[in-house]
Design a protein around this motif. Structure first.
Motif, PDB file in Angstrom:
ATOM      1  N   PHE A 116      28.526  91.035  -1.593  1.00  0.00           N
ATOM      2  CA  PHE A 116      27.207  90.484  -1.869  1.00  0.00           C
ATOM      3  C   PHE A 116      27.012  89.191  -1.082  1.00  0.00           C
ATOM      4  O   PHE A 116      27.943  88.405  -0.939  1.00  0.00           O
ATOM      5  CB  PHE A 116      27.048  90.194  -3.369  1.00  0.00           C
ATOM      6  N   TRP A 117      25.779  88.980  -0.633  1.00  0.00           N
ATOM      7  CA  TRP A 117      25.434  87.802   0.168  1.00  0.00           C
ATOM      8  C   TRP A 117      24.210  87.117  -0.397  1.00  0.00           C
ATOM      9  O   TRP A 117      23.267  87.781  -0.857  1.00  0.00           O
ATOM     10  CB  TRP A 117      25.138  88.229   1.611  1.00  0.00           C
ATOM     11  N   GLY A 118      24.199  85.802  -0.285  1.00  0.00           N
ATOM     12  CA  GLY A 118      23.023  85.019  -0.610  1.00  0.00           C
ATOM     13  C   GLY A 118      22.103  84.919   0.595  1.00  0.00           C
ATOM     14  O   GLY A 118      22.434  85.392   1.687  1.00  0.00           O
ATOM     15  N   GLN A 119      20.983  84.247   0.406  1.00  0.00           N
ATOM     16  CA  GLN A 119      19.954  84.217   1.445  1.00  0.00           C
ATOM     17  C   GLN A 119      20.121  83.058   2.425  1.00  0.00           C
ATOM     18  O   GLN A 119      19.451  83.047   3.442  1.00  0.00           O
ATOM     19  CB  GLN A 119      18.554  84.127   0.807  1.00  0.00           C
ATOM     20  N   GLY A 120      20.977  82.123   2.138  1.00  0.00           N
ATOM     21  CA  GLY A 120      21.215  81.028   3.069  1.00  0.00           C
ATOM     22  C   GLY A 120      20.406  79.792   2.773  1.00  0.00           C
ATOM     23  O   GLY A 120      19.289  79.865   2.255  1.00  0.00           O
ATOM     24  N   THR A 121      20.971  78.650   3.114  1.00  0.00           N
ATOM     25  CA  THR A 121      20.284  77.376   2.992  1.00  0.00           C
ATOM     26  C   THR A 121      20.564  76.564   4.252  1.00  0.00           C
ATOM     27  O   THR A 121      21.693  76.527   4.732  1.00  0.00           O
ATOM     28  CB  THR A 121      20.726  76.622   1.715  1.00  0.00           C
ATOM     29  N   GLN A 122      19.528  75.958   4.800  1.00  0.00           N
ATOM     30  CA  GLN A 122      19.632  75.261   6.082  1.00  0.00           C
ATOM     31  C   GLN A 122      20.181  73.852   5.892  1.00  0.00           C
ATOM     32  O   GLN A 122      19.678  73.086   5.061  1.00  0.00           O
ATOM     33  CB  GLN A 122      18.254  75.179   6.751  1.00  0.00           C
ATOM     34  N   VAL A 123      21.180  73.528   6.694  1.00  0.00           N
ATOM     35  CA  VAL A 123      21.701  72.169   6.762  1.00  0.00           C
ATOM     36  C   VAL A 123      21.473  71.660   8.181  1.00  0.00           C
ATOM     37  O   VAL A 123      21.893  72.307   9.146  1.00  0.00           O
ATOM     38  CB  VAL A 123      23.199  72.121   6.415  1.00  0.00           C
TER      39      VAL A 123
END
Length: 125
Positions: free
Chosen positions: A114-121
């Motif tokens: 399972f994967w999350g949608q990502g968050t930008q850093v």
């Protein structure tokens, strides 16, 4: 439905810190190892930290070891990634993912279920 919701990204100056969180639902969180990956512009997605199920074991890539800390709260179904001493090279989209594969596979993206949608850093110099 299975969900992994990553949050906490943002814009920070070099030398600063951020704390990313990953909230899980829809599966038995305690049974899964969790990994954090990042995808930088023009580069391949790479694993940077993993934490095991049960009594936590952690692993870090050389690029973040000593600066980032992964932790989990099984009661809250969350995993956190503390990012310290950030540099422009840390600019990327950060993803959390979950796997039931044996711990020795925690660095292999294809083993994650399972994967999350990502968050930008974004780290400015």
């Amino acid at each position: 439905d299975v969900q992994l919701q990553a949050s906490g990204g943002g814009l920070v100056q070099a030398g600063g810190s951020l704390r990313l969180s990953c909230a899980a639902s829809g599966f038995t969180f305690d049974d899964y190892h969790i990994g954090w990956f990042r995808l930088a512009p023009g580069k391949e997605r790479r694993v940077i930290a993993c934490i095991s199920d049960g009594i936590p074991i952690t692993w870090y890539s050389d690029s973040v070891n000593g600066r980032f800390t992964i932790s989990r709260d099984n009661a809250e179904n969350t995993v956190s990634l503390q990012l310290n001493d950030l540099g422009p090279e840390d600019t990327a989209v950060y993803y959390c993912a979950a796997t039931r594969a044996p711990w020795r596979y925690c660095r292999i993206a294809s083993k994650y279920n399972f994967w999350g949608q990502g968050t930008q850093v974004t780290v400015s110099s």
